[in-house]
Design a protein around this motif. Structure first.
Motif, PDB file in Angstrom:
ATOM      1  N   ILE A 106      40.763  45.865  30.692  1.00 47.68           N
ATOM      2  CA  ILE A 106      40.879  44.631  31.462  1.00 47.68           C
ATOM      3  C   ILE A 106      40.217  43.524  30.656  1.00 47.68           C
ATOM      4  O   ILE A 106      39.022  43.587  30.369  1.00 47.68           O
ATOM      5  CB  ILE A 106      40.206  44.782  32.846  1.00 47.68           C
ATOM      6  N   ARG A 107      41.018  42.531  30.286  1.00 48.94           N
ATOM      7  CA  ARG A 107      40.515  41.423  29.467  1.00 48.94           C
ATOM      8  C   ARG A 107      40.886  40.114  30.130  1.00 48.94           C
ATOM      9  O   ARG A 107      41.900  40.020  30.811  1.00 48.94           O
ATOM     10  CB  ARG A 107      41.154  41.454  28.083  1.00 48.94           C
ATOM     11  N   ALA A 165      37.361  33.516  36.162  1.00 51.66           N
ATOM     12  CA  ALA A 165      37.031  32.727  37.354  1.00 51.66           C
ATOM     13  C   ALA A 165      38.134  32.861  38.402  1.00 51.66           C
ATOM     14  O   ALA A 165      37.863  33.000  39.596  1.00 51.66           O
ATOM     15  CB  ALA A 165      36.824  31.261  36.977  1.00 51.66           C
ATOM     16  N   TYR A 166      39.388  32.844  37.941  1.00 50.79           N
ATOM     17  CA  TYR A 166      40.516  33.014  38.856  1.00 50.79           C
ATOM     18  C   TYR A 166      40.467  34.395  39.518  1.00 50.79           C
ATOM     19  O   TYR A 166      40.606  34.511  40.737  1.00 50.79           O
ATOM     20  CB  TYR A 166      41.836  32.832  38.101  1.00 50.79           C
ATOM     21  N   LEU A 167      40.271  35.439  38.714  1.00 49.82           N
ATOM     22  CA  LEU A 167      40.216  36.785  39.274  1.00 49.82           C
ATOM     23  C   LEU A 167      39.044  36.943  40.242  1.00 49.82           C
ATOM     24  O   LEU A 167      39.184  37.562  41.299  1.00 49.82           O
ATOM     25  CB  LEU A 167      40.126  37.825  38.152  1.00 49.82           C
ATOM     26  N   ILE A 203      39.499  37.966  44.170  1.00 52.90           N
ATOM     27  CA  ILE A 203      38.778  39.102  44.744  1.00 52.90           C
ATOM     28  C   ILE A 203      37.943  38.646  45.931  1.00 52.90           C
ATOM     29  O   ILE A 203      37.951  39.287  46.993  1.00 52.90           O
ATOM     30  CB  ILE A 203      37.909  39.785  43.661  1.00 52.90           C
ATOM     31  N   ALA A 204      37.235  37.539  45.788  1.00 46.78           N
ATOM     32  CA  ALA A 204      36.413  37.020  46.887  1.00 46.78           C
ATOM     33  C   ALA A 204      37.278  36.667  48.096  1.00 46.78           C
ATOM     34  O   ALA A 204      36.890  36.925  49.241  1.00 46.78           O
ATOM     35  CB  ALA A 204      35.616  35.801  46.425  1.00 46.78           C
TER      36      ALA A 204
END
Length: 62
Positions: free
Chosen positions: A25-26, A33-35, A39-40
């Motif tokens: 995972i890169r 920040a998007y990921l 997730i949040a």
């Protein structure tokens, strides 16, 4: 008075995903920040569902 919670509220949540063995995972800072935000957001939505289920149960809703 009869308190009813929507039946869809009881639908099971999908299982939490986990990376496959060997997954790489890169991301760059903007991608990370998007990921993190995605997730949040998902965690917040899950909390809304579980908290509402608990409130329905506590109130004796059908």
């Amino acid at each position: 008075m009869r308190l009813v919670c929507p039946a869809d509220l009881r639908r099971p949540l999908p299982a939490a995903p986990s990376p496959a063995p060997g997954a790489v995972i890169r991301h760059n800072a903007a991608g990370g920040a998007y990921l993190d935000a995605k997730i949040a957001r998902g965690e917040a939505a899950e909390a809304i569902v579980t908290d509402t289920r608990a409130a329905c149960d506590k109130a004796g809703a059908q």
